[in-house]
Scaffold this motif. Structure first.
Motif, PDB file in Angstrom:
ATOM      1  N   LEU A 154      46.530  40.114  51.822  1.00 22.47           N
ATOM      2  CA  LEU A 154      45.970  39.520  53.039  1.00 22.47           C
ATOM      3  C   LEU A 154      44.436  39.532  53.038  1.00 22.47           C
ATOM      4  O   LEU A 154      43.797  38.511  53.337  1.00 22.47           O
ATOM      5  N   PHE A 155      43.836  40.682  52.749  1.00 22.18           N
ATOM      6  CA  PHE A 155      42.384  40.808  52.891  1.00 22.18           C
ATOM      7  C   PHE A 155      41.599  39.910  51.921  1.00 22.18           C
ATOM      8  O   PHE A 155      40.600  39.304  52.334  1.00 22.18           O
ATOM      9  N   PRO A 156      42.047  39.781  50.655  1.00 17.13           N
ATOM     10  CA  PRO A 156      41.363  38.822  49.784  1.00 17.13           C
ATOM     11  C   PRO A 156      41.457  37.388  50.318  1.00 17.13           C
ATOM     12  O   PRO A 156      40.482  36.638  50.289  1.00 17.13           O
ATOM     13  N   GLU A 157      42.647  37.037  50.795  1.00 20.34           N
ATOM     14  CA  GLU A 157      42.895  35.704  51.333  1.00 20.34           C
ATOM     15  C   GLU A 157      41.942  35.365  52.489  1.00 20.34           C
ATOM     16  O   GLU A 157      41.615  34.213  52.730  1.00 20.34           O
ATOM     17  N   LYS A 158      41.541  36.395  53.249  1.00 23.15           N
ATOM     18  CA  LYS A 158      40.635  36.192  54.388  1.00 23.15           C
ATOM     19  C   LYS A 158      39.174  36.170  53.956  1.00 23.15           C
ATOM     20  O   LYS A 158      38.277  36.035  54.787  1.00 23.15           O
ATOM     21  N   GLY A 181      37.457  39.509  28.217  1.00 18.92           N
ATOM     22  CA  GLY A 181      38.023  38.719  27.142  1.00 18.92           C
ATOM     23  C   GLY A 181      38.528  37.366  27.596  1.00 18.92           C
ATOM     24  O   GLY A 181      38.690  37.110  28.785  1.00 18.92           O
ATOM     25  N   PRO A 182      38.789  36.500  26.617  1.00 14.90           N
ATOM     26  CA  PRO A 182      39.142  35.101  26.904  1.00 14.90           C
ATOM     27  C   PRO A 182      40.407  34.955  27.762  1.00 14.90           C
ATOM     28  O   PRO A 182      40.492  34.029  28.573  1.00 14.90           O
ATOM     29  N   VAL A 183      41.346  35.846  27.602  1.00  9.03           N
ATOM     30  CA  VAL A 183      42.591  35.727  28.384  1.00  9.03           C
ATOM     31  C   VAL A 183      42.293  35.981  29.867  1.00  9.03           C
ATOM     32  O   VAL A 183      42.793  35.276  30.754  1.00  9.03           O
ATOM     33  N   ILE A 184      41.445  36.966  30.136  1.00  8.17           N
ATOM     34  CA  ILE A 184      41.077  37.277  31.521  1.00  8.17           C
ATOM     35  C   ILE A 184      40.269  36.118  32.117  1.00  8.17           C
ATOM     36  O   ILE A 184      40.471  35.731  33.269  1.00  8.17           O
ATOM     37  N   ASP A 185      39.359  35.567  31.311  1.00  2.05           N
ATOM     38  CA  ASP A 185      38.539  34.443  31.789  1.00  2.05           C
ATOM     39  C   ASP A 185      39.421  33.290  32.268  1.00  2.05           C
ATOM     40  O   ASP A 185      39.065  32.579  33.206  1.00  2.05           O
ATOM     41  N   ASP A 186      40.567  33.109  31.612  1.00  2.00           N
ATOM     42  CA  ASP A 186      41.459  31.993  31.960  1.00  2.00           C
ATOM     43  C   ASP A 186      42.435  32.314  33.092  1.00  2.00           C
ATOM     44  O   ASP A 186      43.148  31.422  33.558  1.00  2.00           O
ATOM     45  N   LEU A 187      42.497  33.573  33.515  1.00  2.00           N
ATOM     46  CA  LEU A 187      43.457  33.924  34.574  1.00  2.00           C
ATOM     47  C   LEU A 187      42.944  33.488  35.941  1.00  2.00           C
ATOM     48  O   LEU A 187      41.746  33.575  36.230  1.00  2.00           O
ATOM     49  N   ASP A 188      43.871  33.066  36.798  1.00  2.00           N
ATOM     50  CA  ASP A 188      43.492  32.755  38.182  1.00  2.00           C
ATOM     51  C   ASP A 188      43.327  34.063  38.967  1.00  2.00           C
ATOM     52  O   ASP A 188      43.614  35.147  38.453  1.00  2.00           O
ATOM     53  N   ALA A 200      34.334  32.288  42.369  1.00  2.00           N
ATOM     54  CA  ALA A 200      33.536  31.485  43.307  1.00  2.00           C
ATOM     55  C   ALA A 200      34.378  30.382  43.956  1.00  2.00           C
ATOM     56  O   ALA A 200      34.262  30.129  45.161  1.00  2.00           O
ATOM     57  N   ARG A 201      35.225  29.749  43.174  1.00  3.58           N
ATOM     58  CA  ARG A 201      36.091  28.688  43.734  1.00  3.58           C
ATOM     59  C   ARG A 201      37.049  29.271  44.776  1.00  3.58           C
ATOM     60  O   ARG A 201      37.275  28.690  45.829  1.00  3.58           O
ATOM     61  N   TYR A 202      37.610  30.429  44.478  1.00  8.55           N
ATOM     62  CA  TYR A 202      38.532  31.082  45.423  1.00  8.55           C
ATOM     63  C   TYR A 202      37.808  31.407  46.729  1.00  8.55           C
ATOM     64  O   TYR A 202      38.332  31.212  47.829  1.00  8.55           O
TER      65      TYR A 202
END
Lengths: 178, 428
Positions: B104-108, B198-205, B233-235
């Motif tokens: 909830l808190f991140p979403e807000k 790492g690259p895998v983390i960079d690609d995670l949502d 930033a997009r989130y």
């Protein structure tokens, strides 16, 4: 400040989590005293007839155990469940961070001793009495039956010692921070 | 000498150094829920200290047992509610608007890069996904946080985890973190902050990064943390668009928190996920992890999809991709609890709730509930649950019950077959 030391109770297992120290179903309590009958209620130990209602545990004021004690949930109820049962010292190889901090925040002791010293304490026969010398960082465990003693030292983080002397983090912070 | 992201955040929030290795930090956010906060509130009242340091920086929610299951949980909720009103805490989320705190808190938009965050909940490390330092604490730390806006920590030491390779289809953040915990063990990261790189983390949502950081504490870590980037930033854009000229400007600002190239790490771990199989726990500790094929065929009685680990819309979509057009096994009870009202609503809009219901799932409101065996899906003695939650402790979901932790995709597969199943077998 609290006084520390007294009869010891031994739990021979690593990674005892706070769910085992106090199950989540008791987190609906809003008084610390209500936790008293439920300390370690659901703990199961292999090859042991551990009984959370044993007289030895009822009498104990010190708990001695192995590594990573208090892992899992942040619930301070685990510390309170010990506290309301008059246990204000836990000696272990190591602790989970939140549990360790919760102990010092309540002004009581989470002491890390060398695994080989703890092993020797486990090997003492019969009832064991533990003395804690905070000023010199020493723990003495003695068998009442044989008189045999195990001496061990611990290093306390100086800030944690300040918390214990102040009677906990709330008292300390209230003095120090506006 | 360079600094890690955690060292930068600690330096920027330092209020006091009470001992050489201890740092008292100013807090940006103090989060509260109804299980660990009421005793703090009552204690402050009893001591004549019923104050809050800044009502705007306190975020409160009733989430663990909601709606209340009995008088005791109703009382806990009432103590929170009365306290929030008394202190004019605007960001208080009660029934109808409440959800699992770490979803909830991140979403807000409450969590921003560089923030310091505490909560009386061990999975507070979830918020490290935003490049914040977020740590679970006990009730006394929470109490001091509420009253003074500070919390003490040891000087930060960081375990850098580099995740490389290419994530195979059907393998998720949950599988990565379970595998990391297996390698580190349940106390391998004690007193360390786990920095995911790492690259895998960079690609995670963001959802997946939250899943990763959420379980850092299961290896003993103080927190998990990711470097804030364009995905972050997009989130956060709906909440920060007034503060920045452009998304790029926000990304550039966030980058000031990034660990320096010459930062010093206490420990490093590299994991290549190219051959990683879906993971599942088998014992009563979260480091007891195997490839799912090793447990295939183990019967389950219940499947639980939800929690701060895996109750977000992406998790529900993944599970629905397997449930669609199928019916769960006769002997299985399926329970879905979307983590927040927004997730629930989105799942309705996308037709996902219908898919769950048509397959035979019971759909609950957002709550922590059964994850810690408090309500809404507690197991009976001897029962087994395939679960997307974060702890498989003995009795965690009910005395005598057994929990296998896994990803939402793997949990959905178990629901269909009634036994632990490699989800690849059901993916079209």
């Amino acid at each position: 400040m609290n006084t520390f030391g007294g009869p010891a109770f031994f739990i021979d297992r690593s990674d005892i989590n706070t769910d085992e120290i106090i199950p989540a179903k008791y987190l609906t309590e809003i008084s610390k005293k209500a936790l008293k009958p439920h300390l370690l209620e659901d703990l199961r130990l292999e090859n042991s007839d551990f009984d959370p209602r044993s007289p030895a545990l009822q009498k104990a004021t010190v708990l001695v155990t192995r590594s990573n004690f208090g892992c899992g949930s942040s619930r301070e109820h685990a510390v309170w469940a010990l506290e309301v049962n008059d246990i204000n010292v836990v000696i272990a190889d190591s602790f989970a961070r939140i549990f360790r901090q919760n102990m010092f925040n309540c002004g009581i002791l989470a002491l890390e001793a060398a695994p080989e010293d703890i092993e020797k304490m486990f090997n003492l026969k019969g009832e064991v009495e533990i003395q804690v010398d905070l000023d010199n960082g020493r723990v003495t465990a003695q068998s009442r039956e044989t008189g045999e003693r195990v001496e061990s030292s611990f290093t306390m983080n100086p800030f944690d010692l300040k918390l214990v002397r102040a009677g906990g983090w709330l008292a300390y912070a209230d003095q120090q921070y506006s | 000498m360079g600094k890690t992201i955690a060292e930068k955040i600690f330096a920027a929030h330092l209020r006091d150094t009470p001992a050489p290795d201890n740092m008292v930090l100013d807090l940006d956010v103090v989060m509260c829920h109804e299980i660990t906060t009421p005793i703090a509130i009552l204690d402050l009242m009893e001591k004549g200290m019923d104050r809050v340091f800044d009502p705007g920086k306190i975020k409160a929610v009733i989430d663990h047992v909601t709606p209340p299951k009995d008088s005791k949980t109703a009382t806990q909720a009432k103590i929170m509610r009365d306290w929030a009103r008394r202190h004019r805490i605007r960001d208080f989320f009660d029934i109808g608007r409440n959800g699992v705190c770490h979803a909830l808190f991140p979403e807000k938009g409450f969590i921003r890069p560089g923030y310091t965050v505490i909560m009386g909940d061990s999975h507070t490390c979830t918020h490290g996904a935003f490049g914040a330092f977020a740590a679970g604490v006990g009730t006394t730390d929470l109490e001091v946080g509420i009253l003074k806006g500070v919390c003490a920590f040891r000087a930060p030491r960081t375990l850098r985890v580099d995740v490389t390779g290419t994530l195979p289809a059907g393998v998720y953040a949950k599988d990565i973190i379970l595998n990391i915990i297996k390698r580190l063990t349940v106390n391998g990261a004690t007193d360390l902050i786990m920095e995911f790189r790492g690259p895998v983390i960079d690609d995670l949502d963001m959802s997946s990064r939250m899943t990763l950081c959420n379980m850092a504490v299961e290896a003993g870590a103080t927190s998990g943390i990711c470097l804030p980037d364009a995905t972050t930033a997009r989130y956060l854009w709906p909440f920060i668009s007034k503060d920045y000229e452009s998304l790029d400007a926000a990304v550039a600002d966030f980058a000031t928190w990034h660990s320096d190239d010459d930062a010093v790490y206490t420990q490093t771990l590299t994991i290549d996920v190219s051959d990683l199989a879906p993971q599942v726990t088998y014992g009563f500790k979260p480091d007891q992890v195997k490839d799912i094929s090793e447990l295939a065929g183990s019967r389950v009685d219940q499947v639980y999809i939800g929690s701060c680990t895996n109750g977000r819309i992406e998790d529900i979509r993944a599970a629905a991709s397997i449930l669609k057009g199928r019916v769960i096994a006769d002997h299985v009870r399926g329970i879905l609890t979307p983590a927040t009202p927004a997730v629930y609503s989105q799942a309705l809009d996308e037709g996902l709730i219908k898919i769950f219901m048509d397959s035979g799932f019971c759909v609950l409101n957002p709550t922590c509930g059964a994850c810690l065996g408090m309500s809404s899906g507690v197991l009976a003695e001897g029962e087994v649950c395939a679960s997307t939650t974060n702890r498989n402790f003995n009795g965690r979901m009910g005395k005598g019950g057994m929990v296998h932790l896994m990803s939402p995709l793997s949990a959905a597969a178990a629901a269909i077959t009634g036994e632990i199943t490699h989800p690849g077998e059901l993916l079209n």
